[in-house]
Design an enzyme around this catalytic site. Structure first.
Site, PDB file in Angstrom:
ATOM      1  N   SER A 256       1.890  -5.044  13.032  1.00 36.29           N
ATOM      2  CA  SER A 256       0.550  -4.742  12.592  1.00 36.29           C
ATOM      3  C   SER A 256       0.212  -5.820  11.380  1.00 36.29           C
ATOM      4  O   SER A 256       1.216  -6.423  10.772  1.00 36.29           O
ATOM      5  CB  SER A 256       0.405  -3.438  11.725  1.00 36.29           C
ATOM      6  OG  SER A 256       0.853  -3.457  10.633  1.00 36.29           O
ATOM      7  N   ASP A 257      -1.039  -6.027  11.035  1.00 31.53           N
ATOM      8  CA  ASP A 257      -1.280  -6.776   9.881  1.00 31.53           C
ATOM      9  C   ASP A 257      -1.038  -5.900   8.620  1.00 31.53           C
ATOM     10  O   ASP A 257      -0.867  -4.506   8.723  1.00 31.53           O
ATOM     11  CB  ASP A 257      -2.710  -7.512   9.930  1.00 31.53           C
ATOM     12  CG  ASP A 257      -2.843  -8.493   8.950  1.00 31.53           C
ATOM     13  OD1 ASP A 257      -1.932  -8.920   8.046  1.00 31.53           O
ATOM     14  OD2 ASP A 257      -3.700  -9.118   9.471  1.00 31.53           O
ATOM     15  N   TYR A 258      -0.997  -6.445   7.334  1.00 25.95           N
ATOM     16  CA  TYR A 258      -0.852  -5.929   6.043  1.00 25.95           C
ATOM     17  C   TYR A 258      -1.480  -4.758   6.065  1.00 25.95           C
ATOM     18  O   TYR A 258      -2.821  -4.652   5.853  1.00 25.95           O
ATOM     19  CB  TYR A 258      -1.042  -6.859   5.007  1.00 25.95           C
ATOM     20  CG  TYR A 258      -0.426  -6.744   3.899  1.00 25.95           C
ATOM     21  CD1 TYR A 258       0.488  -7.735   3.333  1.00 25.95           C
ATOM     22  CD2 TYR A 258      -0.636  -5.744   2.941  1.00 25.95           C
ATOM     23  CE1 TYR A 258       1.158  -7.807   2.397  1.00 25.95           C
ATOM     24  CE2 TYR A 258      -0.026  -5.544   1.713  1.00 25.95           C
ATOM     25  CZ  TYR A 258       0.940  -6.747   1.488  1.00 25.95           C
ATOM     26  OH  TYR A 258       1.495  -6.668   0.286  1.00 25.95           O
TER      27      TYR A 258
END
Ligand code: BGC
Length: 712
Positions: A256-258
């Site tokens: 996932s992104d941040y």
């Protein structure tokens, strides 16, 4: 794999979720959130992966906690944004795209991987493959530009460069193709906004670079943290499971992104972290980067029956498989154990210099003001970007620091012109309203034979969370530039920026303008080489340069209009206050040589599926200066079942030509490259006539044309 089966059997639920949890250490900060109790988390198996950490000693210390002090001794995966170099900083990605050179793209990624691996890093969140057509969006600086074909070449080259031929080698990094997808299409160029893109455009423009990365073996993919047509990518089962894993066959790890899993609440598709965790995991997202949603939400999601243990196990297996492929189980300390060879530092620096000078695009050069004469006795170097080492690194500079001998434009010119008197004043700051220094700067130019005016943005004005509505020169730089231009002396402008800057008045008045982007550690030497002509510029624009922000999004491969633009015709596709034509077209870039293309041929001219078209063109260096010519191959399908772009890039060739030399440039174009995404979303080859165009840019006026007939 037996090792992984055995581990899976032994793991508690908490340990499993720990393997899906990636936590931010604090050596760099790339997003919101606070540092959790990292050490304890690693020992208890609740943290299986880290980001934002590097250094042989630092990574070894945390790895030791995982391997020696956690119950199962599973090694940690350490990831970092190694985007355009690690210690040796290369040009930012948009600048590197100007090279149009997959070999060099691969080489710079290889060096970045070696250096990051020497620092104990095992995975990079790169390459960034977002096709970007809107320069308001700050992350255009990280992108390969506006063209899908280029993004696909970049995907393959960077993936190979980072991963090498053996992912378990101590100098290999796992690559992460990001951000799937259409992040470059955020509404009005505004960071983190949603994107509204048709399915056909997704499949034709935004998705292919990710398929190219998968074909090149990328170990990981990162979904974007935006929503696309209402579906947040972190929970987009259709694209992540259906397209990426199902159709493209991606078997690696989805990261996932941040904080993106928790942000599903803000997107309005999850009521709590339990639902958010279930949505992301079910969509195929294996690693939760920093949000803690898996840790907090998955146990309850299992209780509520929102996810199954089989889904949890499948994700854990993929993460463990990646650790295995990286060789971490066999020797968790293999990265960070190889000492950097001092000899290599020089080679790396030389590569950084070569990439930097090749990335510079000579936008204009009136009356041959450039290159500067080697006999020039006095110049003035003016402007806030002349002596700005930190800015030269651009965003995401990894371990790069301004004090690491970054060469500034002023230093570069001093080194290149040792006998020339060089006066310098900044005149104004990059941003801000203070114009007090302008008159002193103008005063310094009195005896100068030429003025080098170093303008642009700060490094922080592009990159993540750095969208701008005004993409002109910030602060009082225009006032400075106009005062200098009013002197009537030869003025050469360098534009340091992470995006094309709109300044029609500047292009009108300056004798020469160069796009010098953020070129990394060797910026100054590279600029000086081009200004003095020891290097003949060869960089080309990977995007269309607008005249005005009102024209964006702007890109060369537009679909035709029913009433195409025709100068002076009221009911044609234009604006009342500006033509739709750009300041500079895609592919534009001058050289100190003068090239001509002629004699375009296609063989055979009647083709069928499976054939190869041989396209040739004669390239001639008509000048007395050796140089490198660039030829672009475009196709157009003038009549098809859906509207096809006015031009579509299918090949680029760079050819070194001595003064006066003529050479034949050849492409072999597979007929399958004429296929396109039909209304049904299938790729189809439709019989009929296809135009083949070759030119030195996408400017229609300069194109040579031929045609081939595709038989049914
Ligand atoms: C960015 C990613 C990056 C991640 C980790 C996010 O804010 O969107 O591109 O890889 O942070 O630093």
């Amino acid at each position: 794999m037996r090792r992984i089966d055995a581990l899976l059997q032994k793991m508690t639920l908490e340990e499993k979720i720990g393997q899906l949890n990636m936590v931010a250490a604090s050596r760099v900060v790339t997003g919101p959130g606070e540092l959790r109790d990292m050490q304890e988390g690693i020992r208890t198996g609740r943290i299986g992966n880290l980001l934002n950490l590097w250094g042989a000693a630092e990574t070894r210390a945390v790895q030791r906690l995982a391997v020696e002090e956690s119950r199962l001794g599973i090694p940690l995966l350490v990831g970092l944004d190694v985007i355009h170099g690690h210690h040796t900083i290369f040009p930012v990605s948009l600048a590197e795209a100007c090279l149009f050179d997959p070999d060099l793209w691969e080489k710079t990624a290889r060096v970045a991987a070696e250096e990051a691996a020497e620092d104990g890093v095992a995975l990079t969140f790169a390459p960034m493959l977002d096709v970007a057509r809107d320069p308001r969006w700050g992350r255009i600086i990280e992108s390969p530009g506006e063209d899908t074909w280029i993004a696909c070449q970049m995907a393959a080259a960077k993936t190979l460069g980072f991963q090498g031929t053996d992912l378990s080698a101590p100098d290999s990094l796992a690559a992460t193709a990001k951000h799937l997808c259409a992040y470059g299409a955020v509404t009005a160029g505004r960071e983190y906004a949603s994107a509204e893109v048709s399915e056909r455009t997704l499949h034709e423009i935004y998705l292919p670079p990710f398929a190219a990365a998968v074909a090149a073996g990328t170990a990981a993919v990162m979904p974007a943290f935006i929503n696309v047509a209402g579906a947040p990518m972190t929970a987009n089962s259709k694209l992540l499971q259906g397209w990426l894993r199902g159709i493209v066959g991606f078997e690696g790890v989805l990261i996932s992104d941040y904080n993106a899993v928790a942000e599903l609440l803000n997107h309005g598709v999850a009521a709590d972290l339990v639902e958010a965790a279930a949505l992301a995991l079910n969509a195929g997202v294996d690693l939760d980067m920093t949000s803690g949603a898996y840790l907090q939400g998955l146990p309850e999601a299992l209780n509520r029956g929102l996810v199954t243990m089989a889904t949890v196990d499948a994700s854990v297996r993929r993460v463990l498989e990646l650790k295995e492929r990286l060789g971490l189980f066999d020797d968790p300390y293999r990265r960070g154990s190889v000492l950097p060879e001092p000899r290599r530092a020089e080679e790396r620096r030389a590569l950084a210099r070569d990439a930097a000078r090749r990335a510079i695009v000579l936008l204009s050069n009136r009356m041959g003001v450039l290159p500067l004469s080697p006999k020039i006795a006095r110049i003035a170097v003016i402007g806030p970007l002349a002596e700005a080492p930190g800015e030269m690194l651009g965003s995401w500079a990894s371990a790069g620091k301004p004090e690491d001998a970054v060469s500034t434009i002023l230093e570069g010119l001093k080194a290149a012109l040792p006998h020339c008197q060089i006066d310098h004043a900044a005149g104004v700051d990059i941003a801000g309203a203070n114009a007090d220094g302008i008159s002193a700067a103008v005063g310094l130019c009195g005896s100068a034979e030429a003025i080098v005016l170093c303008l642009g943005e700060s490094g922080a004005m592009s990159g993540e969370a750095a969208s701008r509505v005004d993409i002109g020169l910030p602060g009082r730089q225009r006032a400075l530039a106009e005062a200098i231009l009013d002197l009537g002396k030869p003025v050469v402008v360098t534009l340091s920026s992470g995006r094309p800057l709109t300044a029609p008045w500047l292009f009108e008045r300056a004798d020469a303008v160069l796009a010098t982007w953020f070129l990394g550690q060797e910026a100054g030497h590279a600029v000086a080489e081009v200004l003095t002509g020891t290097f003949n510029p060869t960089g080309r624009l990977p995007l269309t340069w607008p005249r005005d922000v009102g024209q964006v999004p702007i890109f060369y491969n537009e679909l035709p209009a029913g009433r195409p633009y025709a100068p002076g015709v009221h009911y044609s596709s234009t604006y009342l206050d500006l033509p739709p034509t750009p300041q500079f077209p895609f592919g534009h870039g001058l050289s100190y040589s003068r090239f001509a293309l002629s004699d375009l041929r296609c063989e055979p001219t009647r083709v069928k599926a499976g054939d190869m078209v041989k396209v040739t063109v004669a390239a001639h260096n008509e000048s007395e200066v050796d140089g490198e010519a660039t030829a672009f191959l475009f196709v157009r399908d003038p009549v098809a079942s859906v509207a096809r772009p006015l031009l579509e890039l299918k090949g680029v060739r760079k050819t070194v030509l001595k003064a006066g030399e003529r050479r034949t440039v050849t492409w072999r174009l597979p007929v399958e490259d004429l296929a396109f995404v039909a209304a049904s979303l299938d790729r189809v080859l439709e019989p009929g006539r296809f135009e083949i165009h070759v030119g030195q840019s996408a400017d229609g006026a300069g194109l040579l044309s031929a045609a081939v007939e595709l038989e049914s």
